[in-house]
Design an enzyme around this catalytic site. Structure first.
Site, mmCIF file in Angstrom:
data_model
loop_
_atom_site.group_PDB
_atom_site.id
_atom_site.type_symbol
_atom_site.label_atom_id
_atom_site.label_comp_id
_atom_site.label_asym_id
_atom_site.label_seq_id
_atom_site.Cartn_x
_atom_site.Cartn_y
_atom_site.Cartn_z
ATOM 1 N N HIS A 220 28.796 33.962 -2.264
ATOM 2 C CA HIS A 220 28.520 35.278 -1.711
ATOM 3 C C HIS A 220 29.581 36.259 -2.175
ATOM 4 O O HIS A 220 30.761 35.933 -2.196
ATOM 5 C CB HIS A 220 28.504 35.235 -0.192
ATOM 6 C CG HIS A 220 28.239 36.583 0.394
ATOM 7 N ND1 HIS A 220 27.004 37.190 0.327
ATOM 8 C CD2 HIS A 220 29.050 37.484 0.977
ATOM 9 C CE1 HIS A 220 27.076 38.388 0.879
ATOM 10 N NE2 HIS A 220 28.309 38.600 1.285
ATOM 11 N N ASP B 222 21.763 37.862 0.751
ATOM 12 C CA ASP B 222 20.597 37.111 0.288
ATOM 13 C C ASP B 222 20.889 36.709 -1.149
ATOM 14 O O ASP B 222 21.965 36.938 -1.663
ATOM 15 C CB ASP B 222 19.320 37.952 0.393
ATOM 16 C CG ASP B 222 19.424 39.245 -0.392
ATOM 17 O OD1 ASP B 222 18.657 40.169 -0.104
ATOM 18 O OD2 ASP B 222 20.276 39.348 -1.300
ATOM 19 N N CYS C 174 22.784 38.899 -3.856
ATOM 20 C CA CYS C 174 24.052 39.575 -3.553
ATOM 21 C C CYS C 174 24.952 39.819 -4.761
ATOM 22 O O CYS C 174 25.667 40.818 -4.799
ATOM 23 C CB CYS C 174 24.816 38.893 -2.432
ATOM 24 S SG CYS C 174 25.416 37.270 -2.859
#
Lengths: 392, 124
Positions: A379, A166, A169
């Site tokens: 990410h 999400d 991160c």
């Protein structure tokens, strides 16, 4: 979702290529066919773009107070907001996925909705090369680059732990790594005035009233001050507790227990965000008063959307965890706030001198180092240096 | 069991002779190893000295060839068929234990309980 979409299709990619929203350019490495389900892939592509049409819209929407948050929601591209993602089997997507993928995603979604609440925020270890083989099949140039990148990581680290994807991160990965190896409280956490920070700052800067608390926009000074103070105290308490655990296995277990997708975990991220604001204010003031500041500080405040700490708060910090994650310049800010050096293996930069990037670039000698992996600067996952174990 | 680089290593060792078990195409030994000079020694739960980068037995399969031969979890492997295992990478260790043409491997292992037993008997 307002983001521009680009297509990737053609021979050699195997099946359809569902492309998560992303900006054009190298960051679209994430958009390439990877051989994992669309649902999974989308979850891991989270952040808003840097530069582009959305940015200019934001400057005009920088009203004050009440309007700020509403306008920010409207103009900031909301990549992968969780609700949109869970049930996104709309027809546009189907164009880019083959039958197999759709079936896989249905199964995944089925199991996700029942157990997503209880999944740990940091997955158990997995062999890095095994992970890489699963994620990056195929022979596109991107896939090859990723595999080479993972091989390079595998020379130093045996395993990888996937981090919940999400918009928290980057904070999650960094804090998890820091706590996993913590043997003492950092000096800034030891200070007596640490918990007085919210009330001190609020008394000087009225606009901090607009700080977005976890679920709601704060209104009253007392409310914000108290809540943030609680978060800071929680951070100190947890850090102290974990740093005092001697055994590495027990320490790791304690970290796993903390990061289990419950309220506590998210309170810690709010504390980190507040510390980032504090650091930003210090840097801003230092610069205004003619004192030397690190270069990233100029870049931080050179953005249209954050020419001062108040805008930084409204348009960036308040959005972290919601509609956006940490941009690269904010990784610097996080590193400075924690007084940690964040070393990141940026896999899409394999073959360049940015493959391993340090935040800050010139690390302070006594700042501990934590290491993260990212395929796309969006990410972050965690490499783990566990004792490799081989079954014979 | 720590050692000073450059100084001879003395250890009380146990001989373990493992007869590998054939499973299809593979010869299995029935235990797992951890450690190696390329690994992070601080993660090793079995070593007394957290800078010890030796090869340790991390698991023993119940009823497997290793258990039958007397190998125990936590054992440090010093030698395999005459080859030193105190200064090898994890992968080198694996290779030395899994040579296809060797059905029997003779290990020299040391374990803390052995060390302690000898120390006790020396004191009395």
């Amino acid at each position: 979702m307002a983001a521009p979409r680009s297509h990737a299709a053609g021979p050699g990619r195997g099946g359809g290529a569902a492309v998560p929203p992303g900006e054009p350019g190298p960051a679209n490495a994430a958009a390439e066919q990877k051989g994992r389900s669309a649902g999974e892939r989308r979850k891991e592509c989270v952040h808003r773009g840097t530069g582009g049409p959305e940015e200019t819209n934001r400057t005009t929407s920088l009203a004050t107070d009440e309007d700020a948050s509403r306008n920010c929601e409207m103009y900031l591209p909301a990549y992968c907001s969780p609700s949109a993602m869970e049930i996104s089997l709309d027809s546009e997507e189907d164009m880019y996925r083959d039958a197999e993928e759709i079936e896989r995603e249905k199964i995944l979604l089925g199991s996700k909705t029942s157990s997503s609440e209880y999944k740990p925020s940091v997955a158990p270890e997995m062999d890095i090369m095994e992970y890489c083989r699963k994620e990056w099949r195929g022979n596109t140039p991107v896939a090859k680059r990723m595999r080479k990148g993972y091989e390079a990581v595998a020379q130093k680290f045996a395993s990888i732990r996937r981090v919940r994807g999400d918009n928290y991160c980057a904070l999650r990965a960094t804090l998890f790594q820091a706590l996993s190896q913590a043997t003492q409280l950092p000096t800034w956490l030891q200070s007596e005035d640490f918990t007085k920070l919210p009330e001190n700052l609020l008394s000087k800067y009225d606009w901090i009233k607009q700080w977005q608390l976890k679920q709601k926009l704060g209104r009253k000074m007392g409310e914000i001050s108290d809540e943030i103070k609680e978060y800071l105290m929680l951070l100190r308490k947890k850090w102290k507790y974990i740093s005092e655990i001697k055994g590495p296995i027990e320490k790791q277990e304690a970290c796993d227990k903390l990061f289990k997708n419950e309220e506590e975990e998210y309170s810690l991220y709010e504390a980190l965000k507040f510390l980032m604001l504090n650091t930003a204010i210090e840097l801003y003031n230092d610069d205004k008063n003619g004192r030397r500041v690190p270069v990233f500080s100029w870049l931080l405040f050179a953005r249209d959307t954050s020419s001062n700490p108040c805008q930084l708060m409204h348009n960036h910090l308040n959005q972290i965890g919601h509609s956006g994650g940490l941009e690269q310049v904010e990784m610097f800010l996080l590193a400075y706030a924690l007084q940690y050096t964040i070393q990141v293996y940026r896999l899409y930069k394999y073959g360049t001198d940015e493959f391993i990037t340090l935040y800050p670039n010139d690390p302070e000698e006594d700042w501990p180092v934590v290491t993260l992996i990212t395929e796309d600067d969006r990410h972050y996952n965690i490499p783990v240096r566990m004792c490799q174990e081989t079954k014979l | 069991m720590s050692y000073v680089p450059g100084q001879p290593v003395t250890a009380v060792v146990q001989r373990i002779e493992i007869h590998k078990l054939r499973q299809g195409d593979n010869l299995i030994l029935g235990f797992s190893i951890g450690g190696g000079i390329d690994q992070d020694p601080t993660q090793n739960p079995f070593s007394e000295d957290k800078t010890d980068k030796g090869i340790y037995v991390t698991r023993v399969t119940e009823g497997g060839p290793a258990e039958v031969a007397g190998l125990q979890i936590g054992d440090k492997i010093m030698q395999v068929n005459g080859w030193d295992m105190t200064m090898v990478t994890h992968d080198q260790a694996r290779k030395r234990l899994t040579k296809r043409n060797e059905e029997v491997v003779r290990l020299l292992v040391t374990r803390q309980s052995l060390q302690k037993a000898v120390q006790q008997s020396m004191l009395s």
